[in-house]
Design an enzyme around this catalytic site. Structure first.
Site, short mmCIF file in Angstrom:
data_model
loop_
_atom_site.label_atom_id
_atom_site.label_comp_id
_atom_site.label_asym_id
_atom_site.label_seq_id
_atom_site.Cartn_x
_atom_site.Cartn_y
_atom_site.Cartn_z
CE LYS A 83 -4.54 0.33 2.10
NZ LYS A 83 -5.28 0.35 3.36
O1 G3P Z 1 -8.19 0.88 4.52
C1 G3P Z 1 -8.30 2.07 5.23
C2 G3P Z 1 -9.62 2.76 5.11
O2 G3P Z 1 -10.63 1.86 4.87
C3 G3P Z 1 -9.83 3.74 6.22
O3 G3P Z 1 -11.11 3.77 6.76
O4 G3P Z 1 -12.79 4.45 8.42
O5 G3P Z 1 -10.38 5.08 8.77
O6 G3P Z 1 -11.74 6.18 7.01
P1 G3P Z 1 -11.53 4.94 7.80
#
Ligand code: G3P
Length: 218
Positions: A83
């Protein structure tokens, strides 16, 4: 649509693997930090549990550092995907890693122009963060729709991972658009299985069955 689990939590991954619904896992520095364990051994454990793609993120700010971090991470398993954050140095790293046959997932994508550049750089996956776009009054799913149309126009093989999914509607909308993958937190995966009418129906069937058994005993 493939389903990835957006977590670094071993118990959640084990439960999802048992369900047989998980095609891969996405982690990030925040998710690994939440687990509070040594990140490389945590990733090794995930590699032992999951056959599909597992995203492991680099944290360097420059392309040389990103590539340097990516090489040993990629050796943790054939299914490791690196990533890389969406930025100028990240795009340079993506191209270099693609040249070495290392798959990448360009993360922190918030616009279709970013996704197009990532695909041109040779990313295997792009991750638009729909929830975080919605958080600032944008429309995350609209961006996913644009990316899908652009990739389709030019026959990019880069797959779209809809990320930052907050609720089942994001998941359904991803499937309607035709995104390749939705990466979901375990809490959302649980919600996807549930419906109040299903619970009510199971309860009614069970009560009627008991009623029948009681009446037959009389
Ligand atoms: O893979 C990371 C992404 O899904 C982050 O999610 O909920 O932290 O915005 P969030």
């Amino acid at each position: 649509m493939k389903i990835f689990l957006d977590t670094a939590n071993i118990q959640e991954i084990k439960r999802a693997v048992e369900l047989g619904l998980i095609d891969g896992v996405t982690t990030n520095p925040s998710l690994l930090s939440k687990e509070g364990k040594e990140p490389v051994s945590q990733l090794r454990e995930i590699v032992r549990l999951v056959k599909g793609p597992i995203s492991a993120e680099v944290v360097s700010m420059d392309a040389d550092g990103m590539v340097k971090e990516a090489v040993p991470l990629a050796k943790l398993g054939k299914n490791i995907v690196i990533k890389v954050p969406m930025c100028e140095q990240g795009l340079i790293a993506v191209r270099r890693l693609a040249g070495r046959g290392i798959r990448t997932n360009v993360t922190l994508v918030f616009s279709s122009s970013q996704a197009l550049l990532a695909a041109k750089a040779g990313a295997s996956y792009v991750s638009p963060f729909v929830g975080r776009i919605d958080d600032i009054s944008g429309d995350g799913m609209e961006i996913v729709g644009e990316i899908a149309a652009i990739f389709n126009n030019y026959l990019f093989r880069t797959e779209i991972i809809v990320a930052s999914i907050r609720h089942p509607l994001h998941f359904v909308q991803s499937a309607v658009i035709g995104a390749h993958i939705a990466t979901v937190p375990f809490s959302v995966l649980e919600k996807l299985m549930k419906h109040p009418l299903t619970d009510r129906g199971i309860d009614a069937f069970s009560k009627d069955w008991e009623k029948l058994k009681r009446s037959l005993k009389k």
